[in-house]
Write a protein that holds these residues in place. Structure first.
Motif, short mmCIF file in Angstrom:
data_model
loop_
_atom_site.label_atom_id
_atom_site.label_comp_id
_atom_site.label_asym_id
_atom_site.label_seq_id
_atom_site.Cartn_x
_atom_site.Cartn_y
_atom_site.Cartn_z
N CYS A 111 0.81 -1.21 0.00
CA CYS A 111 0.00 0.00 0.00
C CYS A 111 0.85 1.26 0.00
N LYS A 112 2.07 1.12 0.41
CA LYS A 112 2.95 2.28 0.46
C LYS A 112 3.15 2.80 -0.96
N GLU A 113 2.79 4.05 -1.16
CA GLU A 113 2.88 4.65 -2.49
C GLU A 113 4.30 5.06 -2.79
N GLU A 114 4.75 4.61 -3.93
CA GLU A 114 6.09 5.02 -4.36
C GLU A 114 5.93 6.34 -5.07
N LYS A 115 6.66 7.34 -4.62
CA LYS A 115 6.53 8.66 -5.22
C LYS A 115 7.55 8.80 -6.34
N LYS A 116 7.06 8.73 -7.55
CA LYS A 116 7.92 8.88 -8.71
C LYS A 116 7.66 10.25 -9.32
N GLU A 117 8.70 10.80 -9.89
CA GLU A 117 8.57 12.08 -10.57
C GLU A 117 8.02 11.81 -11.96
N PRO A 118 6.90 12.46 -12.31
CA PRO A 118 6.37 12.25 -13.66
C PRO A 118 7.39 12.69 -14.71
N ASN A 119 7.38 12.02 -15.86
CA ASN A 119 8.32 12.35 -16.93
C ASN A 119 8.21 13.80 -17.35
N ASN A 120 6.97 14.31 -17.40
CA ASN A 120 6.79 15.69 -17.82
C ASN A 120 7.41 16.66 -16.81
N ASN A 121 7.52 16.23 -15.54
CA ASN A 121 8.13 17.09 -14.53
C ASN A 121 9.60 17.34 -14.85
N VAL A 122 10.29 16.32 -15.29
CA VAL A 122 11.69 16.45 -15.67
C VAL A 122 11.80 17.38 -16.87
N GLN A 123 10.93 17.19 -17.84
CA GLN A 123 10.95 18.03 -19.04
C GLN A 123 10.62 19.48 -18.69
N MET A 124 9.63 19.69 -17.81
CA MET A 124 9.26 21.05 -17.40
C MET A 124 10.44 21.70 -16.68
N LYS A 125 11.13 20.93 -15.84
CA LYS A 125 12.30 21.48 -15.14
C LYS A 125 13.38 21.91 -16.13
N GLU A 126 13.57 21.14 -17.18
CA GLU A 126 14.56 21.49 -18.20
C GLU A 126 14.15 22.77 -18.92
N VAL A 127 12.87 22.90 -19.25
CA VAL A 127 12.36 24.11 -19.90
C VAL A 127 12.57 25.32 -18.99
N GLU A 147 1.51 23.04 -12.40
CA GLU A 147 2.14 22.28 -13.48
C GLU A 147 3.57 22.75 -13.74
N ILE A 148 3.77 24.06 -13.66
CA ILE A 148 5.10 24.61 -13.94
C ILE A 148 6.06 24.39 -12.77
N MET A 149 5.62 24.70 -11.58
CA MET A 149 6.52 24.74 -10.44
C MET A 149 6.45 23.51 -9.52
N LYS A 150 5.34 22.81 -9.54
CA LYS A 150 5.16 21.70 -8.59
C LYS A 150 5.14 20.33 -9.23
N GLY A 151 5.25 20.28 -10.56
CA GLY A 151 5.30 18.98 -11.23
C GLY A 151 3.97 18.27 -11.33
N LYS A 152 2.87 19.03 -11.26
CA LYS A 152 1.54 18.42 -11.40
C LYS A 152 1.47 17.69 -12.74
N GLU A 153 0.89 16.51 -12.72
CA GLU A 153 0.81 15.70 -13.92
C GLU A 153 0.02 16.42 -15.01
N LEU A 154 0.49 16.27 -16.24
CA LEU A 154 -0.11 16.96 -17.37
C LEU A 154 -1.08 16.06 -18.12
#
Length: 142
Positions: free
Chosen positions: A19-35, A98-105
């Protein structure tokens, strides 16, 4: 009885771990950080653009050389406007989360992010190129 208690504890542990949720960074979060990293690299250059525009403005006149200064000034102003337009468009397409917190797109917003990544790369070339050309022109002034 003792063995069943151990088995129950073991099964309970597995359930808890499952039940423990694994917190993964969405792929778009990495891309948004690069932008946004490119944005962060370019923002300090806006002040430099302003300074260069001021210098070129003083040198602009109707002579051939004066017209080169004018063209460089216009190039810088267009680069500055391109940055402002790009930031506005990014803000219109994506919210703060979406821009600053990595909310899923959504799927559509992921397509937009791909576009924005390409646009910011072109913008970087435009800004850096206009600054480089203006500085070179000012270095060679007589």
């Amino acid at each position: 009885m003792r063995v069943s208690a151990v088995v129950i504890a073991f099964v309970f542990s597995l359930v808890l771990l499952g039940c423990k949720e694994e917190k993964k960074e969405p792929n778009n979060n990495v891309q948004m950080k690069e932008v946004m990293a490119v944005h962060d690299e370019l923002m300090p250059k806006m002040g430099k653009i302003g300074r260069l525009v001021g210098e070129l403005n003083k040198l602009e006149d109707s002579t051939e050389t004066g017209q080169l200064y004018k063209a460089a000034k216009i190039d810088l102003q267009e680069a500055n406007k391109a940055m402002m337009d790009w930031m506005k468009e990014l803000g219109d397409r994506f919210d703060y989360e979406e821009i600053m917190k990595g909310k899923e797109l959504t799927e559509q917003k992921q397509l937009w992010l791909n576009e924005e990544e390409n646009k910011v790369k072109v913008l970087k070339e435009k800004i850096n190129g206009s600054i480089e050309r203006a500085e070179k022109l000012l270095e060679n002034k007589q």
